[in-house]
Each structure stands twice: as structure tokens, then as C-alpha cells.
Design an enzyme around this catalytic site. Structure first.
Site, mmCIF file in Angstrom:
data_model
loop_
_atom_site.group_PDB
_atom_site.id
_atom_site.type_symbol
_atom_site.label_atom_id
_atom_site.label_comp_id
_atom_site.label_asym_id
_atom_site.label_seq_id
_atom_site.Cartn_x
_atom_site.Cartn_y
_atom_site.Cartn_z
ATOM 1 N N HIS A 135 0.837 -1.205 0.000
ATOM 2 C CA HIS A 135 0.000 0.000 0.000
ATOM 3 C C HIS A 135 0.876 1.261 0.000
ATOM 4 C CE1 HIS A 135 -3.812 2.159 1.307
ATOM 5 N NE2 HIS A 135 -2.879 3.058 1.572
ATOM 6 N N GLU A 136 1.890 1.279 0.881
ATOM 7 C CA GLU A 136 2.737 2.484 0.980
ATOM 8 C C GLU A 136 3.639 2.636 -0.244
ATOM 9 O OE1 GLU A 136 1.653 4.468 3.005
ATOM 10 O OE2 GLU A 136 0.569 3.035 4.254
ATOM 11 N N HIS A 139 1.669 4.155 -2.915
ATOM 12 C CA HIS A 139 1.604 5.611 -2.723
ATOM 13 C C HIS A 139 2.831 6.294 -3.322
ATOM 14 C CE1 HIS A 139 -1.898 6.686 -0.396
ATOM 15 N NE2 HIS A 139 -1.655 5.813 0.548
HETATM 16 NI NI NI Z 1 -2.908 5.055 2.013
#
Ligand code: NI
Length: 171
Positions: A135-136, A139
Site C-alpha cells: 500500500h505504501e 503511494h
Molecule cells: Ni494510504
């Protein structure tokens, strides 16, 4: 140390790939401290630098949200180097507050990164840790979890966000 405002979905800083970090200087250390404060205050288990408006390849993760010492991880220039298996679980994001959706992610990953002392390191993660790492790193590459959501489920989220934005309750 300071709690910074978290950028919400719709801001272009979330869509641009972040820049690799060169020097680990005092300004970067301050950014990391502020990101940790911001993540704990939210509260959340992970935060990427572009979520506080800084286009640098830095992320922090703490699955205990600061409740147990030794669980804070700081990732400078992280890269996924191994992925294995597949698992579908609910996922959310501090930049898309109050929404969650099922997302399929690798079950186990290995990341290569630099820590805040400048040491090259590797970390294996599975389950929630693997999900947070993916997830990171998404990003930092300008991607969001809803990019992995398809069809009517994605349309439903985007329509609700548009509605909130129109009534001034977003961003
Ligand atoms: Ni997030």
C-alpha cells in the site's frame, strides 16, 4: 515534531511518483518524525510522504499504531524485490477516509530499503505487514488502493467522494 495535514484523494501530489531520497539530512529526519506523529494521530498503520504533500520516497509503518515499542519501521527508497501468494482483505487509506474495499495483494513480500541511519536493509513481511508495504510503496509510485478495485465498487466510492467534494466536505 508536528502533526501535519493529510492530503486527500483528488490532490495531484498523490498521483505523481515521488523522488528518491539522496542525503539523509536533518530536514529528512524532521519529516520522518512529523510523519510518525501524523500517522499516530490519525490514527493509521502507515503513511507515505506524499500524503503530507512531500514528494519524497519515504514511508513509515507501525502495525501497532505506537502501542508497542519496536514496531515502527521507516523506509527510505523502498523497493519490492519479492512477492509471493495472493490474499484478499479489506483495505482503507488515510487519504480516502471512511471508505474500505476488498483488495487482492501478495501474501508475502520482501522489500529493500535504507533506514533512517543510512543502512541498507531488507525486510520480509506477511499478512498485514505485506499489505501495508504494498500500500505504501503504491503511494510512493503515485498509485492508490482504489486503483486495484474494479467496476461498480470503484464507481460507488468515486461517486460518493464527488458528492462530498461538491458539498465542501472533502479535501
Ligand atoms: Ni494510504
Amino acid at each position: 515534531m508536528a502533526v501535519l495535514p493529510i492530503v486527500k484523494y483528488g490532490d495531484s501530489v498523490l498521483r505523481n511518483p515521488t523522488q528518491p531520497v539522496g542525503d539523509i539530512d536533518a530536514a529528512l529526519q524532521k519529516l520522518i518524525d512529523d510523519m510518525v506523529d501524523t500517522m499516530y494521530a490519525a490514527p493509521g498503520v502507515g503513511l507515505a510522504a506524499n500524503q503530507v504533500g512531500v514528494a519524497k520516497r519515504v514511508a513509515v509503518i507501525d502495525l501497532t499504531v505506537g502501542k508497542k515499542p519496536g514496531n515502527l519501521h521507516v523506509f527510505i527508497n523502498p523497493e519490492l524485490v519479492e512477492m509471493e501468494g495472493q490474499i484478499t482483505e479489506e483495505e482503507g487509506c488515510l487519504s480516502i477516509p471512511d471508505f474500505v474495499e476488498d483488495v487482492t495483494r501478495p501474501e508475502r513480500v520482501k522489500v529493500r530499503f535504507t533506514d533512517r541511519n543510512g543502512q541498507q536493509r531488507e525486510l520480509r513481511g506477511e499478512g498485514l505487514m505485506a499489505r501495508a508495504l504494498c500500500h505504501e510503496i503504491d503511494h510512493l509510485n503515485g498509485a492508490l488502493y482504489i486503483d486495484h478495485v474494479r467496476g461498480f465498487k470503484k464507481d460507488r466510492i468515486l461517486k460518493k467522494i464527488q458528492k462530498l467534494a461538491k458539498s465542501g466536505m472533502w479535501g
